[in-house]
Design an enzyme around this catalytic site. Structure first.
Site, PDB file in Angstrom:
ATOM      1  N   HIS A 186      70.440  21.172  42.943  1.00 32.58           N
ATOM      2  CA  HIS A 186      71.796  21.636  42.617  1.00 32.58           C
ATOM      3  C   HIS A 186      71.875  22.258  41.222  1.00 32.58           C
ATOM      4  CE1 HIS A 186      74.218  20.333  46.052  1.00 32.58           C
ATOM      5  NE2 HIS A 186      73.369  19.320  46.148  1.00 32.58           N
TER       6      HIS A 186
ATOM      7  N   LYS B 102      70.533  26.956  47.814  1.00 33.16           N
ATOM      8  CA  LYS B 102      71.841  26.665  47.211  1.00 33.16           C
ATOM      9  C   LYS B 102      72.239  27.854  46.319  1.00 33.16           C
ATOM     10  CE  LYS B 102      71.088  21.684  47.646  1.00 33.16           C
ATOM     11  NZ  LYS B 102      71.686  21.442  48.957  1.00 33.16           N
TER      12      LYS B 102
ATOM     13  N   SER C 150      74.156  14.960  43.755  1.00 30.38           N
ATOM     14  CA  SER C 150      74.908  15.858  44.631  1.00 30.38           C
ATOM     15  C   SER C 150      76.292  15.350  45.017  1.00 30.38           C
ATOM     16  CB  SER C 150      74.092  16.168  45.884  1.00 30.38           C
ATOM     17  OG  SER C 150      73.650  14.974  46.479  1.00 30.38           O
TER      18      SER C 150
HETATM   19  C1  LIG Z   1      68.823  16.776  45.354  1.00 33.45           C
HETATM   20  C2  LIG Z   1      68.577  17.465  46.654  1.00 33.45           C
HETATM   21  N1  LIG Z   1      67.312  17.611  47.084  1.00 33.45           N
HETATM   22  C3  LIG Z   1      67.030  18.233  48.234  1.00 33.45           C
HETATM   23  C4  LIG Z   1      68.032  18.742  49.028  1.00 33.45           C
HETATM   24  C5  LIG Z   1      67.662  19.436  50.312  1.00 33.45           C
HETATM   25  O1  LIG Z   1      67.608  20.818  50.113  1.00 33.45           O
HETATM   26  P1  LIG Z   1      67.139  21.768  51.302  1.00 33.45           P
HETATM   27  O2  LIG Z   1      68.384  22.145  52.050  1.00 33.45           O
HETATM   28  O3  LIG Z   1      66.453  22.923  50.680  1.00 33.45           O
HETATM   29  O4  LIG Z   1      66.230  20.944  52.149  1.00 33.45           O
HETATM   30  C6  LIG Z   1      69.354  18.622  48.624  1.00 33.45           C
HETATM   31  C7  LIG Z   1      70.415  19.177  49.477  1.00 33.45           C
HETATM   32  O5  LIG Z   1      71.444  18.665  49.713  1.00 33.45           O
HETATM   33  C8  LIG Z   1      69.646  17.970  47.408  1.00 33.45           C
HETATM   34  O6  LIG Z   1      70.895  17.821  46.997  1.00 33.45           O
END
Ligand SMILES: Cc1ncc(COP(=O)(O)O)c(C=O)c1O
Length: 411
Positions: free
Chosen positions: A230, A259, A196
């Site tokens: 992502h 997202k 990310s």
């Molecule tokens: C790789 C990854 N996993 C999980 C998340 C968390 O996602 P959520 O907002 O659905 O909890 C993110 C968000 O930034 C992420 O980049």
């Protein structure tokens, strides 16, 4: 009883975070979304600030979060079934929208079954709790998302049951696999699909090959788990994510609905046995309310749009916008990490300069995020830009022009 003494302790802890330069900036509050007009895309009004802002830090890669069809679907579902489930899943908190969304996600992910969670964060926590026993060994990429790191800690995975490999380094991954103690029965290999902070993909094809090589050594095998939060919806020819883009299929997929799909919630897709285990053993699934019917209905509409000819158009627009921005940034001479993902990191490599540039971009009514230590190591200070299919050509032109001015102003 008073909170005075606790308040004092907490204030000292927060002050230490500020003193160490690790504090998050005060949160801005969006109070109005202005629909596209003329050649301009969405604009945002912030509480306490005048003017309208171009948002280039949103994960809503397909621009679906303000789509009226998703809003209508959520509205209709709420009117039919209410705004909240009233209970956890196993106490009659399961509604038709939950079951239907899980079916749709399983089909979308090309897996036999899926379970939804209130977020991808809680999905990762729950997955680790479900799959970890005393003879489980975890291996993960050094740059995995905080939710994965936290998931292993919550599941009490200690140093003797875990290996971390250098980011995307397959030789190091093999080294970590070589030192697993012989009594281990289950190896779980977990990695972000798209990292990310950088927008670069995991080499899934290579990871899977390596996992297959070591798989026969352990009674439960070497299981690959991709957190493609992502990637799903934004990446690959039909938006299936990093697996599709890299031509490799992980055993378990964790994803977010928050997202590219523009909604809220998370999921795990895998085998029926994994889903059954989640239903019986996963605390972040069992003991918490599920998503509201409105969230589920909006997410189903988002997947339906993605899987229509319009979805391919949105992906093409996202790709064109990303290419336009990346080309413009390169022309200015800014350093980035090459790649097709709509996360475009601009490596500034200096804390003050990063903060100054972000501030000046804000003055030009552009919202981006500056990543400094400890989010990234010293020397890797970055401005993260995220492109959306909802940006217009004029939006991207304006962003490139603004970056070019800000670079000169911050020299
Ligand atoms: C790789 C990854 N996993 C999980 C998340 C968390 O996602 P959520 O907002 O659905 O909890 C993110 C968000 O930034 C992420 O980049």
């Amino acid at each position: 009883m008073s909170l005075d003494r606790l308040n004092k302790s907490l204030m000292a802890e927060v002050k230490a975070i500020h003193d160490q330069g690790r504090a998050k900036a005060p949160e801005r509050v969006i109070e109005k979304v202005i629909p596209p007009e003329g050649d301009l895309g969405y604009r945002y009004r912030l509480r306490g600030y005048s003017g309208e802002y171009l948002r280039m830090n949103s994960n809503s890669y397909l621009g679906l979060s303000n789509d009226v069809r998703l809003i209508d679907a959520a509205d209709k579902a709420c009117r039919e079934l209410g705004v909240g489930p009233g209970a956890v899943r196993f106490i009659d908190g399961t509604f038709s929208f939950h079951a239907d969304l899980e079916k749709k996600i399983a089909e979308f992910s090309k897996k036999p079954a899926a379970r939804i969670f209130s977020s991808a964060y809680t999905a990762n926590l729950g997955l680790a709790m479900t799959l970890t026993d005393r003879d489980t060994y975890w291996i993960g990429d050094q740059l995995n998302h905080n939710s994965i790191i936290r998931a292993l800690r919550i599941s009490a995975v200690d140093r003797d049951h875990k290996g971390i490999y250098v980011h995307n380094d397959m030789d190091d991954l093999k080294r970590r696999l070589e030192v697993i103690p012989p009594w281990i029965t289950r190896v779980l290999l977990i990695f972000d699909g798209i990292f990310s902070m950088r927008g670069d993909p995991a080499p899934i094809d290579k990871i899977i090959k390596i996992a297959e090589e070591y798989n026969p050594k352990y009674p439960d095998g070497v299981i690959t788990i991709i957190d493609d939060s992502h990637g799903v919806g934004a990446y690959g020819a039909t938006g299936r994510g990093t697996c599709e883009y890299m031509n490799g299929d992980a055993d378990i997929i964790v994803g977010t609905l928050g997202k590219a799909f523009g909604c809220n919630g998370g999921y795990i897709a895998g085998s029926q046995a994994i889903v059954d285990a989640i239903s019986q053993m996963c605390d972040t699934y069992i003991y918490t309310n599920p998503l509201a019917a409105g969230d589920c209905a909006a997410s189903m509409k988002a997947i339906e749009i993605l899987d229509s000819p319009e979805g391919l158009e949105l992906l093409a627009k996202l790709k064109a916008n990303t290419e336009q921005f990346r080309k413009g940034i390169k022309k200015i001479g800014l350093e980035t990490i090459e790649g097709p993902h709509p996360i475009v990191p601009i490596l500034v490599r200096d804390t003050k300069k990063t903060q100054d540039m972000v501030r000046k971009l804000f003055e030009k009514k552009i919202l981006v995020v500056g990543l400094t230590f400890p989010v990234v190591p010293y020397g890797d200070e970055t401005i993260r830009v995220q492109i959306s299919a909802a940006h217009t050509k004029a939006d991207i032109d304006y962003a490139i022009k603004s970056f070019s001015e800000v670079v000169k102003e911050c020299q």
